[in-house]
Design an enzyme around this catalytic site. Structure first.
Site, mmCIF file in Angstrom:
data_model
loop_
_atom_site.group_PDB
_atom_site.id
_atom_site.type_symbol
_atom_site.label_atom_id
_atom_site.label_comp_id
_atom_site.label_asym_id
_atom_site.label_seq_id
_atom_site.Cartn_x
_atom_site.Cartn_y
_atom_site.Cartn_z
ATOM 1 C CG ASP A 9 -1.822 1.143 1.314
ATOM 2 O OD1 ASP A 9 -2.351 1.535 0.267
ATOM 3 O OD2 ASP A 9 -2.015 1.678 2.417
ATOM 4 C CG ASP A 54 -4.552 -1.873 2.834
ATOM 5 O OD1 ASP A 54 -5.263 -1.586 1.861
ATOM 6 O OD2 ASP A 54 -3.643 -1.145 3.249
#
Length: 670
Positions: A372, A568
């Site tokens: 990410d 996430d």
């Protein structure tokens, strides 16, 4: 191997599951007679008591060793009275002092249906030595076996102690502030919302919000990072941090058993319960290996009767006993789990928490790392990058804009306000209106201000230079009284070690590094280019990230995903190994990820891979050492070349070397 010594078993989480035990005693109380009640034993006192118990447990071994040495000397000098029943009795005493528990374990296992194990091997081999009159060798084999057990027990205990000492050293008594009075109390009895005081040099016992303006903390026990971390008023301070600057006060936000440090301890203590495939293989292997060895030893005793001339039963029995001693799988059974335990400990020292030894193995197979952007490669904090002004002093422009933005809680607005400092506070702000998805409108010092994106200015028919639309960073356009006045660019700061982390991953043989982000694609591509990331995709929703990772796995890639552990969570679960950045205080990270990087440094991804590879290498070194030496001495023993002394080395000596090799992991620098 002593069944009470199991390096794969999790540490006893007394401090967590039983928060009101004597582990953290209450302050001393006075009884009705005016005498002080006896306080429960402190950890230090109990540690001393445990050390005394350990020393006492070695006494039978020491006595056995003394009797054995004396017996060997008496045999060597052929002392007349040392023969017959006296000799047998002396060696028998030496034998049962160390071998009694081993024989008892063998008997219990047989009663429970587990016939073939290392206890049976050692029992048959040493009692067989007594049968053929090799008393000294029988005692020596059992004695060295038990000494090896002591060494492996010490190795396991030292590993566990070093991990716990590294992380958990919370004070047993803290200062509670109530009604202006300070009371000493156990941290277990403090409630959420209470105020506690921490002096300079003291370790924080409970999570809490800082009530003073600022203070610096040593966070090494939590993050492995020695650099002090400065916290400002209202920011969270976590249990395990050490106060460096001044007397501070904290408003407690978590109960003792729910603190971030307690969660970390739970992870470390439970980590070894998830076995790696190598450990599982050795466990299954030992169950097949041991009965095969016993039947081969029987065959080695009996088969030569039909194959050789001048067959002597005791001679072939002696060879079979050597075979049994050599075959004992102690080196494998103890050193492999201890190797993984050492890897988990080494990771803890570096601020990395593995939830199981199986993930140490998986880290060695990773060929694709997906990350990410925000909070992983970047700080996750917006900062002003550039200010361009038209027809106005920059300081006045910034003060007017910050005054309007101070009425918003949006991260971009907060970044502008933080950059402006106190310059805007004298401005008069009125009639502020938030235009959803566009920005802010309001009166500042009787001037009509617009602050937002290009859509906002177009909505109010304010023209601005066309080239501004090509700017990659997040931008705040400002108009004053219907005229374009300038812009402020804002960007998320890239972490200091992000570029080095990407380079390190390439050096470690990672084939592909991919960045996935919900941020706009132009920003994502710019960050990827600056960090030399192989592929990057922006503008993604959580389900889009899941699809990207699924596509990689379908191509046969072994994927590690690194994220903040909150947004996430789905893709962290999907990846072969999920690594959470910012695990401290993040329940989603602790619950979802397989590996937690405590200090938010992306460079720790490479460190985790290195630790996994080093652990795997040491484990296979031990397997090769054990099998190699045993195979050689087995062959020599079968042909009558090796004696019981070589057998002892092949068993206990190799186990000892394997243990030393395993605990070496914790001393490595990564």
């Amino acid at each position: 191997m002593n069944e009470n010594i199991n390096p794969s078993a999790p540490l006893k989480p007394m401090e967590i599951t039983s928060p009101r035990t004597a582990e953290h005693p209450s302050p001393t109380k006075t009884n009705e007679d005016g005498c002080c009640d006896v306080k429960p034993a402190t950890p230090a006192a109990r540690a001393g008591q445990n050390e005394e118990n350990e020393k006492t447990s070695y006494l039978p071994t020491i006595i056995s060793l003394v009797i054995l040495v004396a017996g060997i000397l008496l045999d060597y000098f052929k002392v007349d009275w040392f023969n017959g029943y006296v000799r047998l009795a002396a060696y028998s005493i030496a034998y049962f002092l160390v071998g009694g528990k081993v024989l008892l374990h063998a008997a219990k296992n047989i009663a429970n249906g587990s016939v073939f194990n290392e206890f049976l091997l050692m029992g048959i081999a040493t009692l067989g030595a007594f049968y053929i009159g090799e008393y000294a060798e029988g005692v020596t084999v059992m004695l060295f076996y038990v000494i090896g057990e002591h060494f492996q027990e010490l190795a396991v205990m030292r590993s566990r102690r070093s991990i716990k000492a590294l992380i958990d050293n919370r004070p047993e008594i803290i200062d509670l502030v109530r009604n202006g009075q300070i009371t000493s109390i156990s941290p277990q009895h403090v409630k959420i919302g209470d105020i506690i005081q921490v002096k300079p040099g003291e370790k924080v016992a409970l999570d809490g919000d800082l009530l003073v303006e600022r203070s610096s903390f040593n966070t090494a026990a939590l993050t492995g990072e020695s650099k002090p971390d400065t916290k400002l008023k209202g920011e969270k301070v976590l249990a395990g941090m050490i106060n460096l600057d001044q007397v501070i006060q904290l408003k407690v936000t978590s109960a003792y058993e729910d603190s971030a440090l307690s969660k970390i301890l739970q992870l470390v203590e439970q980590a070894s319960s998830r076995k790696a495939k190598t450990q599982q293989f050795i466990t299954r292997f030992a169950k097949i290996y041991t009965p095969v060895v016993v039947f081969l030893a029987i065959a080695l005793t009996i088969a030569p009767y039909f194959l050789v001339d001048n067959y002597v039963f005791n001679e072939w029995l002696y060879r079979a006993l050597i075979f049994l001693v050599i075959s004992c799988p102690c080196a494998l059974v103890i050193s492999i789990p201890l190797g993984y335990f050492g890897g988990i400990g080494a990771a803890s020292k570096n601020g990395i928490l593995f939830k199981g030894s199986n993930y140490l193995d998986l880290m060695t197979k990773i060929d694709t790392v997906v990350m990410d952007k925000t909070g992983t490669l970047t700080e996750g904090v917006f900062e002003v990058q550039e200010i361009k002004v038209t027809g106005l002093e920059q300081t006045e422009f910034l003060a007017l804009t910050a005054a309007l933005e101070s009425k918003s809680t949006h991260p971009i607005a907060l970044a502008v306000v933080a950059y402006a400092g106190n310059s805007y506070k004298q401005k008069n702000v009125a009639n502020v209106e938030e235009v959803s998805g566009h920005g802010l409108k309001g009166m500042v010092d009787d001037k009509l201000l617009l602050a937002g994106n290009g859509k906002l200015l177009k909505k109010f028919q304010v023209s601005y230079p066309a080239e501004i639309d090509s700017i990659v960073e997040t931008i705040v356009l400002v108009a004053i009284n219907g005229n374009y006045a300038g812009y402020i660019t804002i960007a998320d700061k890239i972490k200091e070690d992000a570029k080095a982390a990407v380079q390190q991953l390439h050096q470690l043989g990672i084939q592909s590094i991919v960045m996935l982000s919900g941020d706009k694609d132009s920003i994502v591509q710019k960050v990827a280019k600056s960090l030399q990331i192989d592929q990057a995709f922006g503008g993604l929703l959580p389900e889009d990230k899941v699809n990207k990772v699924e596509a990689l796995k379908q191509k046969g890639k072994t994927v590690a995903f690194v994220g903040d552990g909150i947004n996430d969570a789905p893709v962290l679960s999907l990846a072969d190994v999920g690594l959470a950045m910012g695990g401290l205080g993040s329940d989603a990270a602790i619950e979802t990820a397989d590996v937690i990087i405590q200090n938010d440094q992306p460079s720790k991804i490479g460190t985790a891979i290195k630790i996994g590879k080093s652990t795997n290498w040491v484990v296979w070194q031990n397997i090769s050492l054990a099998f190699g030496v045993k195979a050689i001495v087995l062959a020599l023993g079968a042909f009558g070349v090796a004696s019981m002394w070589e057998a002892v080395f092949a068993d206990v000596g190799v186990a000892f070397l394997a243990i030393l090799n395993a605990i070496r992991i914790q001393r490595m620098k990564f």
